[in-house]
Design a protein around this motif. Structure first.
Motif, mmCIF file in Angstrom:
data_model
loop_
_atom_site.group_PDB
_atom_site.id
_atom_site.type_symbol
_atom_site.label_atom_id
_atom_site.label_comp_id
_atom_site.label_asym_id
_atom_site.label_seq_id
_atom_site.Cartn_x
_atom_site.Cartn_y
_atom_site.Cartn_z
ATOM 1 N N GLN A 1 0.769 -1.191 0.060
ATOM 2 C CA GLN A 1 0.035 0.002 0.065
ATOM 3 C C GLN A 1 0.859 1.347 0.067
ATOM 4 O OE1 GLN A 1 -2.875 -0.454 -1.115
ATOM 5 N NE2 GLN A 1 -4.002 0.522 0.112
ATOM 6 N N SER A 2 2.219 1.110 0.621
ATOM 7 C CA SER A 2 3.001 2.510 0.571
ATOM 8 C C SER A 2 3.418 2.792 -0.840
ATOM 9 C CB SER A 2 4.216 2.052 1.581
ATOM 10 O OG SER A 2 3.788 1.597 2.506
ATOM 11 N N ARG A 3 3.746 1.681 -1.635
ATOM 12 C CA ARG A 3 4.061 1.851 -3.082
ATOM 13 C C ARG A 3 2.957 2.104 -3.727
ATOM 14 N NH1 ARG A 3 6.942 -2.981 -1.611
ATOM 15 N NH2 ARG A 3 9.256 -2.849 -1.764
ATOM 16 N N ARG A 4 1.649 1.750 -3.692
ATOM 17 C CA ARG A 4 0.621 1.936 -4.322
ATOM 18 C C ARG A 4 0.092 3.688 -4.136
ATOM 19 N NH1 ARG A 4 -5.095 -0.072 -5.568
ATOM 20 N NH2 ARG A 4 -4.219 -2.157 -5.712
ATOM 21 N N HIS A 5 0.164 3.971 -2.780
ATOM 22 C CA HIS A 5 -0.014 5.450 -2.483
ATOM 23 C C HIS A 5 0.819 6.317 -3.000
ATOM 24 C CE1 HIS A 5 -3.070 4.086 0.798
ATOM 25 N NE2 HIS A 5 -3.649 4.209 -0.328
ATOM 26 N N ALA A 6 2.140 5.963 -3.174
ATOM 27 C CA ALA A 6 3.153 6.842 -3.647
ATOM 28 C C ALA A 6 3.026 6.917 -4.937
ATOM 29 C CB ALA A 6 4.639 6.231 -3.396
ATOM 30 N N PHE A 7 2.692 5.728 -5.634
ATOM 31 C CA PHE A 7 2.337 5.877 -7.100
ATOM 32 C C PHE A 7 1.318 6.744 -7.542
ATOM 33 C CE2 PHE A 7 -0.246 4.243 -10.688
ATOM 34 C CZ PHE A 7 0.551 4.492 -11.705
ATOM 35 N N LEU A 8 0.194 6.436 -6.721
ATOM 36 C CA LEU A 8 -0.985 7.394 -7.012
ATOM 37 C C LEU A 8 -0.627 8.765 -6.893
ATOM 38 C CD1 LEU A 8 -3.744 5.106 -5.218
ATOM 39 C CD2 LEU A 8 -3.455 5.733 -7.643
ATOM 40 N N ALA A 9 -0.047 9.222 -5.774
ATOM 41 C CA ALA A 9 0.414 10.515 -5.475
ATOM 42 C C ALA A 9 1.176 11.140 -6.712
ATOM 43 C CB ALA A 9 1.056 10.537 -4.326
ATOM 44 N N THR A 10 2.074 10.516 -7.259
ATOM 45 C CA THR A 10 2.822 10.998 -8.590
ATOM 46 C C THR A 10 1.814 10.965 -9.622
ATOM 47 O OG1 THR A 10 3.875 8.784 -8.811
ATOM 48 C CG2 THR A 10 4.974 10.197 -7.386
ATOM 49 N N LEU A 11 1.033 9.947 -10.117
ATOM 50 C CA LEU A 11 0.091 10.085 -10.975
ATOM 51 C C LEU A 11 -0.876 11.068 -11.028
ATOM 52 C CD1 LEU A 11 -1.044 8.243 -13.295
ATOM 53 C CD2 LEU A 11 -2.795 7.391 -11.721
ATOM 54 N N LEU A 12 -1.110 11.547 -9.595
ATOM 55 C CA LEU A 12 -1.921 12.793 -9.403
ATOM 56 C C LEU A 12 -1.212 13.931 -9.441
ATOM 57 C CD1 LEU A 12 -4.277 11.180 -7.136
ATOM 58 C CD2 LEU A 12 -5.126 12.253 -9.028
ATOM 59 N N GLN A 13 0.034 13.845 -9.681
ATOM 60 C CA GLN A 13 0.870 15.156 -9.767
ATOM 61 C C GLN A 13 1.054 15.950 -8.564
ATOM 62 O OE1 GLN A 13 2.946 16.001 -12.462
ATOM 63 N NE2 GLN A 13 2.533 13.979 -13.303
ATOM 64 N N VAL A 14 0.934 15.316 -7.396
ATOM 65 C CA VAL A 14 1.215 15.879 -5.944
ATOM 66 C C VAL A 14 2.634 16.459 -6.039
ATOM 67 C CG1 VAL A 14 0.994 16.034 -3.679
ATOM 68 C CG2 VAL A 14 -0.721 14.475 -5.020
ATOM 69 N N PRO A 15 2.863 17.681 -6.036
ATOM 70 C CA PRO A 15 4.222 18.182 -6.059
ATOM 71 C C PRO A 15 5.114 17.825 -5.177
ATOM 72 C CG PRO A 15 2.606 20.014 -6.270
ATOM 73 C CD PRO A 15 1.875 18.877 -5.675
ATOM 74 N N HIS A 16 4.738 17.599 -4.012
ATOM 75 C CA HIS A 16 5.731 17.389 -2.636
ATOM 76 C C HIS A 16 5.241 16.129 -2.035
ATOM 77 C CE1 HIS A 16 7.090 21.598 -3.317
ATOM 78 N NE2 HIS A 16 5.819 21.842 -3.314
ATOM 79 N N LEU A 17 6.319 15.155 -1.841
ATOM 80 C CA LEU A 17 6.037 13.815 -1.251
ATOM 81 C C LEU A 17 6.682 13.803 -0.004
ATOM 82 C CD1 LEU A 17 4.294 11.839 -2.520
ATOM 83 C CD2 LEU A 17 6.132 10.718 -3.212
ATOM 84 N N VAL A 18 6.143 13.599 1.295
ATOM 85 C CA VAL A 18 7.018 13.426 2.492
ATOM 86 C C VAL A 18 6.556 11.931 3.027
ATOM 87 C CG1 VAL A 18 7.071 14.090 5.006
ATOM 88 C CG2 VAL A 18 6.619 15.821 3.234
#
Length: 422
Positions: A123-140
């Motif tokens: 799920q960590s990988r899934r959510h990281a991928f979804l965040a980048t797919l949705l072009q969320v500019p910053h990831l923590v």
């Protein structure tokens, strides 16, 4: 007045501590009322817990409280002297991917929690991928429950290396790692004395200071018309010929006197006035809501677009997009007929083709897929009955995002991101 707003989403596997983290942020930043805290303490005592369970501050649904899980997107608001925050607490279960997409679609930043004991989960990988797919500019990446691994630096570094290797396959613009303990408040609001080896800032300090102003597209002027304003007050001759176009600026900067073009007609004119609730302004930019008055009388309707003559969105009937399917009752298949809501325009569309279904865990593309089921993501080609004025989602989330609607039930059945005009 505090006008700087940061929208952020929390994500991660079930029981990684997302709700506890948000509760800790609200509690330590003194953003909760005493009666709320009293209610949480009473509930915690009733469940036999020694200290207040801060997760209950965000788990507002009774079913969630009883099961101890988050099943919907819970929005919370708090402010510090530096910034106002809107938090989307998204669910961790695999079957609630659509809720994660909803919560992250407007976020400036995503906080992905990783349990220090378990490390990187599916799920960590899934959510990281979804965040980048949705072009969320910053990831923590917040490595939580550090207290349960004795605040071990090696464990934190191991997770950081593993996540960095995975993120190399994704489109991550800004990636930050913070070791925390949401339960005890380590590195959440204040720096923790338990981890002297960590030289970065606390989570709240990072949230307060992350630079988001440059994330907005201030180059491509885009103004989707939402409403035509015609007061027609017979007793006020000044308003007799008033014709304004209300909407929210979706990109770029519009100034009084600027030459603009109206789509779909292609007619050019100039901006005579920019009106707001507080009076006229000289310029407007995203995400301001304004009313434009033009020098020439052009037939403008809801769903039309005002932009610059030499910087236009693509005017397309065929659009390639990534779609997250959200319907439990029906499948997305080629030839499916739906409604698309893109900016302020609603049009009939047909799914011309399903190019592939994407496995968000392995990033594998299944080109033999015949359709998309609930929570599945795929690349499709849509054909619209009317032209859509689109930019790639990566360039402009407002003019590159859309939702799909079932024309019979009016239910939202999908969310999409434009990749290109086909």
């Amino acid at each position: 007045m505090n006008t700087d707003i940061l929208r952020f989403a929390t994500a991660g596997s079930v029981d990684d501590g997302k709700s506890t983290l948000i509760g800790r942020l609200l509690y330590d930043s003194k953003s909760i009322f005493e009666d709320q805290l009293d209610a949480v303490e009473r509930t915690s005592r009733g469940r036999g817990e020694e200290q207040a369970n801060l997760a209950l501050l965000t788990d507002g649904l009774r079913a969630e409280r009883e099961q101890g899980i988050t099943i919907d997107v819970a929005y919370r608001y708090f402010a510090t002297p530096r910034r106002t925050f809107i938090i989307a607490d998204t669910p961790g279960h695999i079957q609630y991917t659509r809720n994660m997409v909803t919560g992250a679609s407007t976020a400036d930043l995503a906080v992905i929690l990783v349990d220090a004991r378990k490390g990187l989960q599916e799920q960590s990988r899934r959510h990281a991928f979804l965040a980048t797919l949705l072009q969320v500019p910053h990831l923590v990446v917040a490595v939580n429950k550090m207290d349960l691994v004795d605040y071990d630096r090696d464990r934190f570094e191991e997770i950081r290396r593993e996540f960095t290797d995975f993120a190399a396959k994704l489109d991550v613009a800004d990636l930050t790692f913070i070791p925390i303990s949401a339960l005890h408040g380590d590195n959440v609001v204040e720096r923790s004395p338990e981890m002297p080896w960590y030289e970065g800032s606390s989570l709240l300090h990072h949230l307060e200071n992350v630079h988001i102003a440059s994330d907005r597209n201030l180059i491509d002027a885009r103004f989707p018309v939402q409403y035509v304003v015609r007061p027609h007050k017979a007793d006020d001759p000044e308003l007799h010929d008033y014709r304004g176009y209300a909407g929210q600026v979706a990109g770029g900067v519009l100034r009084q006197g600027d030459e603009v073009v109206h789509l779909p007609s292609g007619l050019t004119t100039r901006i005579k006035r920019i009106a707001t609730a507080g009076g006229d302004v000289d310029e407007a930019f995203s995400p301001m809501s304004v009313t434009l008055l033009l020098e020439d009388d052009i037939d403008v309707s809801r769903g039309d677009m005002i932009c610059r003559p030499n910087n236009r969105p693509a005017e397309a009937r065929d659009v390639q997009a990534m779609v997250c399917w959200m319907s439990e009752s029906k499948k997305l298949t080629p030839r499916s007929k739906l409604l698309v809501k893109h900016t302020t325009r609603t049009a009939k569309v047909m799914v011309r083709d399903l190019l592939y279904r994407l496995d968000v865990n392995t990033l594998h593309r299944d080109e033999s897929a015949e359709g998309l089921d609930l929570n599945e993501i795929g690349r499709v080609v849509l054909r619209s009955a009317q032209p859509l004025f689109v930019d790639p989602y990566k360039r402009n989330r407002a003019t590159g995002g859309f939702i799909l609607i079932d024309e019979h039930t009016n239910a939202t059945v999908g969310a999409g991101m434009v990749l290109a005009a086909d």
